[in-house]
Scaffold this motif. Sequence first.
Motif, PDB file in Angstrom:
ATOM      1  N   LYS A  94      41.911  43.701  58.746  1.00  0.00           N
ATOM      2  CA  LYS A  94      41.868  44.639  57.626  1.00  0.00           C
ATOM      3  C   LYS A  94      43.232  45.325  57.443  1.00  0.00           C
ATOM      4  CE  LYS A  94      39.652  48.994  56.665  1.00  0.00           C
ATOM      5  NZ  LYS A  94      38.623  49.939  57.047  1.00  0.00           N
TER       6      LYS A  94
ATOM      7  N   LEU B 285      38.480  42.304  63.432  1.00  0.00           N
ATOM      8  CA  LEU B 285      38.312  42.655  62.018  1.00  0.00           C
ATOM      9  C   LEU B 285      39.139  43.876  61.634  1.00  0.00           C
ATOM     10  CD1 LEU B 285      34.491  42.026  61.491  1.00  0.00           C
ATOM     11  CD2 LEU B 285      36.402  40.510  60.969  1.00  0.00           C
TER      12      LEU B 285
ATOM     13  N   THR C  63      36.333  42.260  54.698  1.00  0.00           N
ATOM     14  CA  THR C  63      36.424  42.677  56.094  1.00  0.00           C
ATOM     15  C   THR C  63      35.841  44.078  56.276  1.00  0.00           C
ATOM     16  OG1 THR C  63      38.401  41.311  56.354  1.00  0.00           O
ATOM     17  CG2 THR C  63      38.013  42.960  58.043  1.00  0.00           C
TER      18      THR C  63
END
Length: 144
Positions: free
Chosen positions: A44, A40, A22
């Motif tokens: 993460k 994302l 990621t």
Amino acid sequence: MIENIEFLQDIYQFSEMGYYSTNKMLNNIKPCKSKLKQVLYQEKKKYKEYKEKCEDLLDIYDTEVEKVNFFTKLGSGLEINMKVSPDDLSFVPKILIKEINDNILKINKKKKETKEKLDEKVSLVIENFVSFLKQEKEILKEYM
């Protein structure tokens, strides 16, 4: 007890690779503005939380974390560099969904093969992690 440790190691490694992949994708798409970037960043963050959770539990079992080896990360990084560009984000969800599906399959297979009863905390981490992966998969499908 051994299976508890093995599950935690697996989830740690899945989280480590998820975090790495990621992060690598975020670096590749940095210049562009996309709602996918926010997804994302959240993903993460969750992978980092699972890594830390597994580290804490493995510490209770007096066990060292087994990190993902360099060559696995290198291969993943090369694939991301080849397929992901700021101009074409279509590969981002495809790569991540493939990784998520693989991890869910591995966890489910291991659960079926488990002979001993897992500790409640470990079972909860497994359950929550799989639930997180399934939710992420559905979110990422919207960007395909």
